[in-house]
Design a protein around this motif. Structure first.
Motif, PDB file in Angstrom:
ATOM      1  N   ARG A  29     -22.616  -4.602  -0.616  1.00 46.30           N
ATOM      2  CA  ARG A  29     -22.905  -3.152  -0.785  1.00 46.30           C
ATOM      3  C   ARG A  29     -21.862  -2.334  -2.093  1.00 46.30           C
ATOM      4  N   VAL A  67     -15.047  -8.974  -1.335  1.00 49.63           N
ATOM      5  CA  VAL A  67     -14.752  -8.922   0.288  1.00 49.63           C
ATOM      6  C   VAL A  67     -15.719  -8.148   0.807  1.00 49.63           C
ATOM      7  N   SER A 119     -19.223  -8.445   2.586  1.00 57.11           N
ATOM      8  CA  SER A 119     -20.190  -9.000   3.679  1.00 57.11           C
ATOM      9  C   SER A 119     -21.539  -8.507   3.826  1.00 57.11           C
ATOM     10  N   ARG A 120     -21.989  -7.016   3.298  1.00 55.02           N
ATOM     11  CA  ARG A 120     -22.790  -6.556   3.911  1.00 55.02           C
ATOM     12  C   ARG A 120     -23.732  -6.491   2.233  1.00 55.02           C
ATOM     13  N   LEU A 133       0.909  -0.972   0.464  1.00 47.33           N
ATOM     14  CA  LEU A 133      -0.026  -0.037   0.184  1.00 47.33           C
ATOM     15  C   LEU A 133       0.891   0.974  -0.168  1.00 47.33           C
ATOM     16  N   ALA A 134       0.491   2.282  -0.519  1.00 45.72           N
ATOM     17  CA  ALA A 134       0.700   3.659  -0.564  1.00 45.72           C
ATOM     18  C   ALA A 134       0.603   4.504   1.276  1.00 45.72           C
ATOM     19  N   ALA A 140     -14.994  -4.527   0.685  1.00 45.08           N
ATOM     20  CA  ALA A 140     -15.778  -3.302  -0.159  1.00 45.08           C
ATOM     21  C   ALA A 140     -14.867  -1.992  -0.581  1.00 45.08           C
ATOM     22  N   ASP A 141     -14.819  -1.778   0.759  1.00 40.74           N
ATOM     23  CA  ASP A 141     -14.431   0.511   1.020  1.00 40.74           C
ATOM     24  C   ASP A 141     -13.610   0.265  -0.129  1.00 40.74           C
ATOM     25  N   THR A 142     -12.948   0.147  -0.367  1.00 40.20           N
ATOM     26  CA  THR A 142     -11.386   0.447  -1.106  1.00 40.20           C
ATOM     27  C   THR A 142     -12.623   0.234  -3.043  1.00 40.20           C
ATOM     28  N   THR A 150      -3.364   6.268   4.702  1.00 44.20           N
ATOM     29  CA  THR A 150      -3.583   6.167   3.326  1.00 44.20           C
ATOM     30  C   THR A 150      -4.486   6.492   2.671  1.00 44.20           C
ATOM     31  N   SER A 185      -6.255  -2.721  -0.001  1.00 41.72           N
ATOM     32  CA  SER A 185      -6.528  -1.937   0.953  1.00 41.72           C
ATOM     33  C   SER A 185      -6.012  -0.917   1.553  1.00 41.72           C
ATOM     34  N   GLY A 186      -6.692  -0.491   2.136  1.00 40.44           N
ATOM     35  CA  GLY A 186      -6.827   0.686   2.781  1.00 40.44           C
ATOM     36  C   GLY A 186      -6.029   0.865   4.489  1.00 40.44           C
ATOM     37  N   GLY A 187      -6.543  -0.398   4.972  1.00 43.98           N
ATOM     38  CA  GLY A 187      -6.128  -1.280   6.438  1.00 43.98           C
ATOM     39  C   GLY A 187      -7.095  -1.731   6.834  1.00 43.98           C
ATOM     40  N   GLY A 188      -7.960  -1.433   6.200  1.00 45.26           N
ATOM     41  CA  GLY A 188      -9.404  -2.975   6.912  1.00 45.26           C
ATOM     42  C   GLY A 188      -9.023  -3.671   6.878  1.00 45.26           C
ATOM     43  N   LEU A 189      -9.144  -4.268   5.947  1.00 40.42           N
ATOM     44  CA  LEU A 189      -8.780  -5.893   5.426  1.00 40.42           C
ATOM     45  C   LEU A 189      -7.708  -6.052   5.673  1.00 40.42           C
TER      46      LEU A 189
HETATM   47  N1  LIG Z   1      -3.301   3.847  -0.079  1.00 44.88           N
HETATM   48  C1  LIG Z   1      -3.407   3.028  -0.485  1.00 44.88           C
HETATM   49  O1  LIG Z   1      -2.547   2.045  -1.015  1.00 44.88           O
HETATM   50  C2  LIG Z   1      -4.701   2.272  -0.721  1.00 44.88           C
HETATM   51  C3  LIG Z   1      -4.471   1.056  -0.730  1.00 44.88           C
HETATM   52  C4  LIG Z   1      -6.261   0.740  -0.852  1.00 44.88           C
HETATM   53  C5  LIG Z   1      -7.081   1.606  -0.449  1.00 44.88           C
HETATM   54  N2  LIG Z   1      -6.560   2.593  -0.140  1.00 44.88           N
HETATM   55  C6  LIG Z   1      -8.510   3.702   0.215  1.00 44.88           C
HETATM   56  O2  LIG Z   1      -8.614   3.288   1.657  1.00 44.88           O
HETATM   57  C7  LIG Z   1      -9.875   3.449   1.584  1.00 44.88           C
HETATM   58  C8  LIG Z   1     -10.544   2.339   2.039  1.00 44.88           C
HETATM   59  O3  LIG Z   1      -9.716   1.413   2.742  1.00 44.88           O
HETATM   60  P1  LIG Z   1     -10.601   1.124   4.294  1.00 44.88           P
HETATM   61  O4  LIG Z   1      -9.290   0.470   5.173  1.00 44.88           O
HETATM   62  O5  LIG Z   1     -11.603   1.491   4.470  1.00 44.88           O
HETATM   63  O6  LIG Z   1     -10.980  -0.519   3.869  1.00 44.88           O
HETATM   64  P2  LIG Z   1     -11.399  -1.877   2.771  1.00 44.88           P
HETATM   65  O7  LIG Z   1      -9.322  -2.092   3.154  1.00 44.88           O
HETATM   66  O8  LIG Z   1     -11.410  -2.551   2.055  1.00 44.88           O
HETATM   67  O9  LIG Z   1     -11.453  -2.925   4.412  1.00 44.88           O
HETATM   68  C9  LIG Z   1     -13.053  -2.976   4.308  1.00 44.88           C
HETATM   69  C10 LIG Z   1     -13.077  -4.707   3.742  1.00 44.88           C
HETATM   70  O10 LIG Z   1     -12.496  -5.199   4.927  1.00 44.88           O
HETATM   71  C11 LIG Z   1     -13.607  -5.824   5.297  1.00 44.88           C
HETATM   72  N3  LIG Z   1     -12.979  -6.539   6.811  1.00 44.88           N
HETATM   73  C12 LIG Z   1     -12.796  -5.691   7.761  1.00 44.88           C
HETATM   74  N4  LIG Z   1     -12.563  -7.077   8.711  1.00 44.88           N
HETATM   75  C13 LIG Z   1     -12.689  -7.589   8.438  1.00 44.88           C
HETATM   76  C14 LIG Z   1     -12.646  -9.049   9.016  1.00 44.88           C
HETATM   77  N5  LIG Z   1     -12.445  -8.869  10.630  1.00 44.88           N
HETATM   78  N6  LIG Z   1     -13.290 -10.307   8.516  1.00 44.88           N
HETATM   79  C15 LIG Z   1     -12.943  -9.763   7.062  1.00 44.88           C
HETATM   80  N7  LIG Z   1     -13.655  -9.522   6.915  1.00 44.88           N
HETATM   81  C16 LIG Z   1     -13.460  -7.971   7.094  1.00 44.88           C
HETATM   82  C17 LIG Z   1     -15.028  -4.940   5.281  1.00 44.88           C
HETATM   83  O11 LIG Z   1     -16.076  -6.494   5.635  1.00 44.88           O
HETATM   84  P3  LIG Z   1     -17.248  -6.461   5.536  1.00 44.88           P
HETATM   85  O12 LIG Z   1     -17.555  -6.387   3.569  1.00 44.88           O
HETATM   86  O13 LIG Z   1     -17.885  -6.956   6.178  1.00 44.88           O
HETATM   87  O14 LIG Z   1     -17.556  -4.799   5.612  1.00 44.88           O
HETATM   88  C18 LIG Z   1     -14.496  -4.215   4.446  1.00 44.88           C
HETATM   89  O15 LIG Z   1     -14.646  -5.660   3.500  1.00 44.88           O
HETATM   90  C19 LIG Z   1     -10.299   4.258   0.890  1.00 44.88           C
HETATM   91  O16 LIG Z   1     -10.438   5.535   0.807  1.00 44.88           O
HETATM   92  C20 LIG Z   1      -8.951   3.815  -1.008  1.00 44.88           C
HETATM   93  O17 LIG Z   1      -9.187   4.629  -1.070  1.00 44.88           O
HETATM   94  C21 LIG Z   1      -5.592   3.241   0.129  1.00 44.88           C
END
Ligand SMILES: NC(=O)c1ccc[n+]([C@@H]2O[C@H](COP(=O)([O-])OP(=O)(O)OC[C@H]3O[C@@H](n4cnc5c(N)ncnc54)[C@H](OP(=O)(O)O)[C@@H]3O)[C@@H](O)[C@H]2O)c1
Length: 212
Positions: free
Chosen positions: A72, A67, A69-70, A5-6, A39-41, A13, A136-140
């Motif tokens: 979206r 991924v 689960s909701r 990730l960046a 999903a959020d990415t 992120t 992923s931005g961190g969540g996944l």
């Molecule tokens: N800088 C970079 O390299 C970079 C890379 C990617 C994204 N981004 C930015 O980061 C943001 C999105 O990042 P984010 O951290 O909000 O979201 P994310 O990385 O897309 O993570 C959210 C996803 O993770 C799943 N998740 C979270 N915990 C879990 C668990 N315990 N078990 C199973 N699934 C789980 C969520 O599931 P559910 O479906 O259940 O909600 C959802 O689908 C955006 O603004 C994007 O533009 C930046």
């Protein structure tokens, strides 16, 4: 399982001009079999997908596993047409809301309220996937780190401080020892840090990365 990730110097992120060309050029090093994305990415990219060219699936490209689960994300057919991925697999859980009966997207249901990430990796590994890259931005990514599913972590660190913003490392609690595999610096001051997860981080009875 590889994650890249960046990030800003203070771990954000979003909120800065990331060198996406560099990020994606570096990502081609892995030639992943599967791109695993949250999903959020994808929701953050919805408007650019809407206006992007759609040359159709790329047979030699990786599988896009989403991924969600909701349930979206509603543009999976469009994502398959972008010319980067060969196909799309939706990863849902038991509680995922009902899907369109005429959807042409394949799905895998694991877990009850959340997608069971380890089971998904097992499934993908049994179908021949050797390398999975998580976008992923961190969540996944945090969920995968907490579950011991990450083998390699790469950060493209940008020379900027963002201050008040979500950090990529906000969402896990696990202690991981890392060993530095490579460092490269690119103009204008972007640094690529490549780490492997040290064997000492793996608990007894656990395998790093499952089949991923
Ligand atoms: N800088 C970079 O390299 C970079 C890379 C990617 C994204 N981004 C930015 O980061 C943001 C999105 O990042 P984010 O951290 O909000 O979201 P994310 O990385 O897309 O993570 C959210 C996803 O993770 C799943 N998740 C979270 N915990 C879990 C668990 N315990 N078990 C199973 N699934 C789980 C969520 O599931 P559910 O479906 O259940 O909600 C959802 O689908 C955006 O603004 C994007 O533009 C930046």
């Amino acid at each position: 399982m590889v994650a890249q990730l960046a990030v800003s110097l203070d771990g954000a992120t979003t909120g800065f001009e990331a060198d996406h060309a560099r990020l994606y050029a570096l990502a081609t090093l892995w030639q992943e079999d599967v791109t695993l994305i949250g999903a959020d990415t994808l929701l953050a990219q919805e408007s650019s997908v809407r206006t992007a060219l759609r040359p159709g699936p790329r047979d030699a490209g990786p599988l896009l596993a989403v991924v969600d689960s909701r349930h979206r994300v509603h543009n999976l057919e469009a994502l398959r047409e972008l010319g980067y991925w060969s196909d799309v697999l939706a990863l849902y859980s038991e509680l995922t809301p009902a899907r369109r009966a005429d959807s042409l997207i394949r799905e895998l249901v694991t877990g009850y309220d959340h997608v069971d990430l380890a089971e998904c990796l097992d499934h993908l590994g049994r179908r021949g996937a050797k390398l999975v890259r998580v976008d992923s931005g961190g969540g996944l990514l945090g969920a995968m780190i907490d579950q011991g599913l990450v083998d390699e972590l790469c950060l493209l660190v940008h020379p900027v401080l963002i201050g008040d913003a979500p950090r990529w490392h906000d969402s896990f609690t696990r202690h991981l020892d890392l060993s530095l595999a490579n460092v490269e610096t690119f103009l204008p001051g972007v640094t690529w840090l490549r780490y492997c997860v040290a064997e000492s981080s793996v608990e007894v009875g656990e395998t790093v990365g499952g089949d991923g």
